[in-house]
Design a protein around this motif. Sequence first.
Motif, PDB file in Angstrom:
ATOM      1  N   LYS A 112     -56.648  68.448  85.504  1.00  0.00           N
ATOM      2  CA  LYS A 112     -57.688  69.244  84.824  1.00  0.00           C
ATOM      3  C   LYS A 112     -57.150  70.588  84.359  1.00  0.00           C
ATOM      4  N   GLN A 113     -56.051  71.036  84.944  1.00  0.00           N
ATOM      5  CA  GLN A 113     -55.507  72.345  84.556  1.00  0.00           C
ATOM      6  C   GLN A 113     -54.402  72.254  83.493  1.00  0.00           C
ATOM      7  N   LEU A 114     -54.155  71.060  82.993  1.00  0.00           N
ATOM      8  CA  LEU A 114     -53.177  70.940  81.910  1.00  0.00           C
ATOM      9  C   LEU A 114     -53.779  71.559  80.658  1.00  0.00           C
ATOM     10  N   ALA A 115     -53.012  72.392  79.991  1.00  0.00           N
ATOM     11  CA  ALA A 115     -53.523  73.072  78.791  1.00  0.00           C
ATOM     12  C   ALA A 115     -53.528  72.085  77.616  1.00  0.00           C
ATOM     13  N   PRO A 116     -54.418  72.301  76.644  1.00  0.00           N
ATOM     14  CA  PRO A 116     -54.350  71.458  75.442  1.00  0.00           C
ATOM     15  C   PRO A 116     -52.980  71.644  74.788  1.00  0.00           C
ATOM     16  N   TYR A 117     -52.492  70.597  74.184  1.00  0.00           N
ATOM     17  CA  TYR A 117     -51.184  70.684  73.521  1.00  0.00           C
ATOM     18  C   TYR A 117     -51.333  71.335  72.151  1.00  0.00           C
ATOM     19  N   LYS A 118     -50.589  72.394  71.903  1.00  0.00           N
ATOM     20  CA  LYS A 118     -50.605  73.039  70.583  1.00  0.00           C
ATOM     21  C   LYS A 118     -49.258  72.771  69.929  1.00  0.00           C
ATOM     22  N   ARG A 119     -49.317  72.058  68.825  1.00  0.00           N
ATOM     23  CA  ARG A 119     -48.094  71.583  68.182  1.00  0.00           C
ATOM     24  C   ARG A 119     -47.357  72.706  67.440  1.00  0.00           C
ATOM     25  N   GLY A 120     -46.071  72.828  67.700  1.00  0.00           N
ATOM     26  CA  GLY A 120     -45.218  73.700  66.893  1.00  0.00           C
ATOM     27  C   GLY A 120     -44.781  72.882  65.687  1.00  0.00           C
ATOM     28  N   GLU A 121     -45.190  73.289  64.496  1.00  0.00           N
ATOM     29  CA  GLU A 121     -44.940  72.457  63.312  1.00  0.00           C
ATOM     30  C   GLU A 121     -43.453  72.410  62.972  1.00  0.00           C
ATOM     31  N   ILE A 122     -43.009  71.259  62.527  1.00  0.00           N
ATOM     32  CA  ILE A 122     -41.589  71.093  62.209  1.00  0.00           C
ATOM     33  C   ILE A 122     -41.165  72.037  61.076  1.00  0.00           C
ATOM     34  N   GLN A 123     -42.088  72.355  60.163  1.00  0.00           N
ATOM     35  CA  GLN A 123     -41.748  73.259  59.045  1.00  0.00           C
ATOM     36  C   GLN A 123     -41.266  74.613  59.550  1.00  0.00           C
ATOM     37  N   SER A 124     -41.796  75.037  60.689  1.00  0.00           N
ATOM     38  CA  SER A 124     -41.365  76.351  61.179  1.00  0.00           C
ATOM     39  C   SER A 124     -40.196  76.258  62.156  1.00  0.00           C
ATOM     40  N   HIS A 125     -39.662  75.042  62.332  1.00  0.00           N
ATOM     41  CA  HIS A 125     -38.488  74.918  63.219  1.00  0.00           C
ATOM     42  C   HIS A 125     -37.345  75.785  62.697  1.00  0.00           C
ATOM     43  N   GLU A 126     -36.711  76.487  63.611  1.00  0.00           N
ATOM     44  CA  GLU A 126     -35.577  77.330  63.229  1.00  0.00           C
ATOM     45  C   GLU A 126     -34.299  76.817  63.859  1.00  0.00           C
ATOM     46  N   GLY A 127     -33.257  76.731  63.077  1.00  0.00           N
ATOM     47  CA  GLY A 127     -31.972  76.281  63.605  1.00  0.00           C
ATOM     48  C   GLY A 127     -30.984  76.096  62.471  1.00  0.00           C
ATOM     49  N   GLY A 128     -29.793  75.631  62.842  1.00  0.00           N
ATOM     50  CA  GLY A 128     -28.787  75.333  61.826  1.00  0.00           C
ATOM     51  C   GLY A 128     -29.013  73.938  61.265  1.00  0.00           C
ATOM     52  N   TYR A 129     -28.484  73.710  60.072  1.00  0.00           N
ATOM     53  CA  TYR A 129     -28.642  72.402  59.423  1.00  0.00           C
ATOM     54  C   TYR A 129     -27.318  71.951  58.827  1.00  0.00           C
TER      55      TYR A 129
END
Length: 440
Positions: free
Chosen positions: A337-354
């Motif tokens: 019951k104490q698990l927080a709702p999942y809030k998705r980090g959108e792939i568009q805002s993913h930061e990293g090398g490519y």
Amino acid sequence: MADALRIGIAGLGTVGAALIKVLQTRSELLTVSCGRAIDVVAVSARDRSRDRGFDASDFQWFDDATELARTADIDVFVELMGGNGDPAYSSVKAALSRGLHVVTANKALLARHGVELAGLAEQNGAILNFEAAVAGGIPVIKALRESLTGNTVNRVYGIMNGTCNYILTRMEKEGLTFEACLKEAQRLGYAEADPAFDIEGNDTAHKLSILTTLAFGTQIAADDIYLEGITNISLDDILAAADLGYRIKLLGVAQKTASGIEQRVHPTMVPQDSVIAQVDGVTNAVAIESDVLGELLMVGPGAGGNATASAVMGDIADIAKSHPGAQLVPSLGRPAKQLAPYKRGEIQSHEGGYFIRLTVEDRTGVFASVATRMAENSISLESIVQRPKKHDDKAERQTIILVTHATTEQSVRRAVGAIKTEGYLIGEPQVIRIERPKAA
Ligand code: NAP
């Protein structure tokens, strides 16, 4: 000595049969370690007549696994049938509703119904253990659920599908195509006749969703995962990655970001000198980055009868050692019951090398145009290399390979989108995200 722990096992295939054999051959050791004997008393499978390498007549046989869970005189129900539907779901629910402890290796079941089942276990004072569900024999569930209590986890990632890792390793080491390696994996029993679930990343996604919940205290969100499998990875990508000092692995990554929690499964370039890059063949590896401990990397067998049975045996032993009436560790790390709702980090805002590989027409100005489109999207380049034409290649084409410094997915997609409109691109561009271990 306490009474023996009585267990019923539903599913006597690769894992179930291996479990019965290891429990039989290690009964004295288990009795000493747990302070009580562990007795298998009831079993269930579909085909009663099948030879499974042990004498099943010693056990009470149930044709119906749910009937076993509902009526057998047992303390622990061990579910090793698989699948997110019945009888796995109904039998686990029946067992927990009776207050029986449950051990399962079933990631599909947990990815779909994990929060509900964890809640049911809590309501009924039962333990729900599932170490074998993620990365087989590697004790990653226990590490996240218990050993790292008090740490804040920032990122968890890993190689969690042996089939994909085997294929990618063979491609690189032997210079073989994806198709040839897949066939070989099937011949050796590392890949299913229908390999889609593994090579398209779904199996890794199920496992990742469970790790995300344990790492970040959120509800399981198995349908909220950015997914790319390995079917588009060519030998050219693997060779280009190797030239640039990287290896390609199918990683599942869950990471806390400003916008939410990213869950992504995709082919990933990792630096060749990182430890995870050395994890070859069917071996699995899971890395956990947390604030107090730092980086923890666990490597080991992610599948196979004995490795998986070892994790199941550990889960059963934990139950055998538990004290009646003692406060139970919540199955998902915190009360359901104490698990927080999942809030998705959108792939568009993913930061990293490519890593970006482009096949383009061999004409003047293309190289400069590609570099300009990158600059227009504020993408700074670590390297940009133009590959000479192969002698036997009659077409007027060349390959341009770019490695970017940290940027956003959105910028990369915009730049690649702009390149696509230029008219010199041949075929689809290849874009592979780069993941760097903390220490690298
Ligand atoms: P498996 O070899 O296919 O065995 C499945 C077993 O379940 C068989 O004994 C089968 O009976 C029984 N079964 C299937 N449907 C049933 C039904 N309706 N009622 C009663 N019994 C039924 O599978 P496995 O590889 O052992 O995998 C078991 C679980 O472990 C799965 O959740 C899997 O994801 C997980 N796991 C497996 C591995 C691995 O390396 N194999 C690794 C990690 C986790 P019959 O034998 O009579 O057909």
